[in-house]
Write a protein that holds these residues in place. Structure first.
Motif, PDB file in Angstrom:
ATOM      1  N   GLY A   1       0.622  -1.332  -0.109  1.00  0.00           N
ATOM      2  CA  GLY A   1      -0.004  -0.111  -0.039  1.00  0.00           C
ATOM      3  C   GLY A   1       0.859   1.234  -0.017  1.00  0.00           C
ATOM      4  O   GLY A   1       0.292   2.436  -0.449  1.00  0.00           O
ATOM      5  N   GLY A   2       2.098   1.310   0.389  1.00  0.00           N
ATOM      6  CA  GLY A   2       2.999   2.380   0.311  1.00  0.00           C
ATOM      7  C   GLY A   2       3.237   2.788  -1.062  1.00  0.00           C
ATOM      8  O   GLY A   2       2.898   2.317  -2.084  1.00  0.00           O
ATOM      9  N   ILE A   3       4.013   4.015  -1.324  1.00  0.00           N
ATOM     10  CA  ILE A   3       4.396   4.307  -2.557  1.00  0.00           C
ATOM     11  C   ILE A   3       5.929   4.625  -2.554  1.00  0.00           C
ATOM     12  O   ILE A   3       6.336   5.535  -2.598  1.00  0.00           O
ATOM     13  N   PRO A   4       6.484   3.549  -3.359  1.00  0.00           N
ATOM     14  CA  PRO A   4       7.621   3.757  -3.547  1.00  0.00           C
ATOM     15  C   PRO A   4       8.120   4.839  -4.632  1.00  0.00           C
ATOM     16  O   PRO A   4       7.469   4.633  -5.711  1.00  0.00           O
ATOM     17  N   ILE A   5       9.448   5.330  -4.592  1.00  0.00           N
ATOM     18  CA  ILE A   5       9.662   6.436  -5.572  1.00  0.00           C
ATOM     19  C   ILE A   5      11.085   6.091  -5.834  1.00  0.00           C
ATOM     20  O   ILE A   5      11.968   5.860  -4.960  1.00  0.00           O
ATOM     21  N   ILE A   6      11.239   5.893  -7.395  1.00  0.00           N
ATOM     22  CA  ILE A   6      12.886   5.764  -7.741  1.00  0.00           C
ATOM     23  C   ILE A   6      13.039   6.779  -8.462  1.00  0.00           C
ATOM     24  O   ILE A   6      12.254   7.269  -9.660  1.00  0.00           O
ATOM     25  N   ASN A   7      14.082   7.319  -8.435  1.00  0.00           N
ATOM     26  CA  ASN A   7      14.759   8.477  -9.030  1.00  0.00           C
ATOM     27  C   ASN A   7      15.688   8.353  -9.998  1.00  0.00           C
ATOM     28  O   ASN A   7      16.819   7.416  -9.989  1.00  0.00           O
TER      29      ASN A   7
ATOM     30  N   THR B   1       3.179   5.896 -12.247  1.00  0.00           N
ATOM     31  CA  THR B   1       3.328   7.204 -12.834  1.00  0.00           C
ATOM     32  C   THR B   1       4.773   7.801 -12.911  1.00  0.00           C
ATOM     33  O   THR B   1       5.700   7.535 -12.199  1.00  0.00           O
ATOM     34  N   ILE B   2       4.944   8.335 -13.978  1.00  0.00           N
ATOM     35  CA  ILE B   2       6.395   9.070 -14.075  1.00  0.00           C
ATOM     36  C   ILE B   2       6.153  10.400 -14.080  1.00  0.00           C
ATOM     37  O   ILE B   2       5.229  11.085 -14.757  1.00  0.00           O
ATOM     38  N   SER B   3       7.018  11.305 -13.204  1.00  0.00           N
ATOM     39  CA  SER B   3       6.953  12.548 -12.883  1.00  0.00           C
ATOM     40  C   SER B   3       8.477  13.057 -13.849  1.00  0.00           C
ATOM     41  O   SER B   3       9.503  12.371 -13.638  1.00  0.00           O
ATOM     42  N   PHE B   4       8.113  13.987 -14.385  1.00  0.00           N
ATOM     43  CA  PHE B   4       9.542  14.592 -15.276  1.00  0.00           C
ATOM     44  C   PHE B   4       9.597  16.123 -15.061  1.00  0.00           C
ATOM     45  O   PHE B   4       8.760  16.789 -15.177  1.00  0.00           O
ATOM     46  N   ASN B   5      11.186  16.126 -14.681  1.00  0.00           N
ATOM     47  CA  ASN B   5      11.320  17.614 -14.521  1.00  0.00           C
ATOM     48  C   ASN B   5      12.541  18.106 -15.300  1.00  0.00           C
ATOM     49  O   ASN B   5      13.464  17.689 -15.209  1.00  0.00           O
ATOM     50  N   LYS B   6      12.146  18.470 -16.627  1.00  0.00           N
ATOM     51  CA  LYS B   6      13.061  18.819 -17.494  1.00  0.00           C
ATOM     52  C   LYS B   6      14.073  19.803 -17.211  1.00  0.00           C
ATOM     53  O   LYS B   6      15.455  19.738 -17.446  1.00  0.00           O
ATOM     54  N   SER B   7      13.858  20.761 -16.551  1.00  0.00           N
ATOM     55  CA  SER B   7      14.866  21.809 -15.977  1.00  0.00           C
ATOM     56  C   SER B   7      15.754  21.244 -14.808  1.00  0.00           C
ATOM     57  O   SER B   7      16.762  21.744 -15.010  1.00  0.00           O
ATOM     58  N   ALA B   8      15.295  20.294 -14.273  1.00  0.00           N
ATOM     59  CA  ALA B   8      16.396  19.673 -13.341  1.00  0.00           C
ATOM     60  C   ALA B   8      16.994  18.361 -13.726  1.00  0.00           C
ATOM     61  O   ALA B   8      17.696  17.804 -13.428  1.00  0.00           O
ATOM     62  N   LYS B   9      16.373  18.149 -15.010  1.00  0.00           N
ATOM     63  CA  LYS B   9      16.933  16.929 -15.691  1.00  0.00           C
ATOM     64  C   LYS B   9      16.847  15.527 -14.722  1.00  0.00           C
ATOM     65  O   LYS B   9      17.977  14.924 -14.693  1.00  0.00           O
ATOM     66  N   GLN B  10      15.602  15.494 -14.262  1.00  0.00           N
ATOM     67  CA  GLN B  10      15.428  14.293 -13.347  1.00  0.00           C
ATOM     68  C   GLN B  10      13.919  13.621 -13.979  1.00  0.00           C
ATOM     69  O   GLN B  10      12.906  14.471 -14.278  1.00  0.00           O
ATOM     70  N   PHE B  11      13.825  12.546 -13.554  1.00  0.00           N
ATOM     71  CA  PHE B  11      12.539  11.897 -13.890  1.00  0.00           C
ATOM     72  C   PHE B  11      12.559  10.736 -12.881  1.00  0.00           C
ATOM     73  O   PHE B  11      13.467  10.074 -12.095  1.00  0.00           O
ATOM     74  N   SER B  12      11.385  10.376 -12.369  1.00  0.00           N
ATOM     75  CA  SER B  12      10.974   9.524 -11.208  1.00  0.00           C
ATOM     76  C   SER B  12       9.639   8.584 -11.547  1.00  0.00           C
ATOM     77  O   SER B  12       8.842   8.919 -12.306  1.00  0.00           O
ATOM     78  N   LEU B  13       9.789   7.522 -10.948  1.00  0.00           N
ATOM     79  CA  LEU B  13       8.653   6.535 -11.064  1.00  0.00           C
ATOM     80  C   LEU B  13       7.909   6.219  -9.868  1.00  0.00           C
ATOM     81  O   LEU B  13       8.940   5.985  -8.935  1.00  0.00           O
ATOM     82  N   HIS B  14       6.627   6.610  -9.775  1.00  0.00           N
ATOM     83  CA  HIS B  14       6.039   6.354  -8.503  1.00  0.00           C
ATOM     84  C   HIS B  14       5.042   5.038  -8.762  1.00  0.00           C
ATOM     85  O   HIS B  14       4.305   4.856  -9.627  1.00  0.00           O
TER      86      HIS B  14
END
Lengths: 112, 114
Positions: free
Chosen positions: A16-22, A63-76
């Motif tokens: 039930g938790g929300i793991p986040i991978i960066n 869900t993928i979150s994408f931050n173009k300015s920070a050049k980072q993306f993550s998987l939730h």
């Protein structure tokens, strides 16, 4: 410049938790960012992918979150389940090429 | 199943042996790839073939010799390997037209060099 840095190396969450991978990258020419899921004894399987013209993409509980300015993306992973226990890889590629640069992988364990 | 098959699934070979890994894709793709997967390291791209022509060789030692007789089949010939070559060898395929080159992986061959 060709590297994709992935963290954490391993992750344990309760059901039930929300793991986040960066993942982070340097090469601004990358324009395609897939995530792969790999179970023991299997090859990696495409899970979800994003292009830099959107900031978020959802497919089911992933869900993928994408931050173009920070050049980072993550998987939730929402409402994580024990069946989500696997190794997750991020990757990046440049336009017009079919060469992926992979991260080192994150081993996720979801406890029942 | 992803439509990419690999045989054998497991292989144990001595350092003086010669063996071959086989990959077959049933997806109508025209590009095929060999990757090496070792623990705690990123997937290492070894070779890329596009329409049977080798387009990438990432400084792979000559003891690994790829062969691509057609767009559906890919081989990796192995000879005089070293123990550090023990790893999971993955085959993948993709289209190369258009903008997206989603790669589909086979289950891999677990290679142990003794």
């Amino acid at each position: 410049q060709q590297q994709v840095k992935q963290s954490p190396q391993s992750l344990i969450v309760q059901k039930g938790g929300i793991p986040i991978i960066n993942c982070a990258y340097e090469n601004t020419a990358f324009d395609y960012f897939p995530w792969y899921q790999q179970f023991p004894g299997k090859g990696p399987a495409l899970l979800i992918a994003i292009r830099p013209d959107v900031s978020e993409k959802k497919e089911g509980r992933f869900t993928i979150s994408f931050n173009k300015s920070a050049k980072q993306f993550s998987l939730h992973i929402m409402d994580s389940q024990p069946g989500d226990s696997a190794t997750y890889f991020c990757a990046a590629s440049r336009p017009g090429t079919y060469k992926y640069i992979f991260g080192t992988g994150t081993r996720l364990k979801v406890l029942a | 199943e992803t439509g990419v098959t690999q045989t054998p699934r497991h292989l144990v070979m001595g350092m003086t042996n010669k063996k071959s890994l086989k990959c077959e894709q049933h997806l109508g793709h025209n590009a095929m790839y060999w990757y090496k997967q070792s623990a705690k390291k990123p997937l290492e791209l070894m070779f890329v073939y596009n329409f049977k022509e080798q387009t990438e060789n990432n400084s792979v030692p000559s003891r690994f010799s790829p062969e691509c007789p057609n767009s559906s089949h890919l081989f990796l010939h192995l000879h005089t390997l070293q123990p550090e070559d023990s790893a999971l060898y993955l085959c993948a395929s993709s289209r190369t037209g258009g903008l997206l080159y989603e790669q589909y992986f086979g289950p891999g061959t677990r290679l142990t060099v003794t």
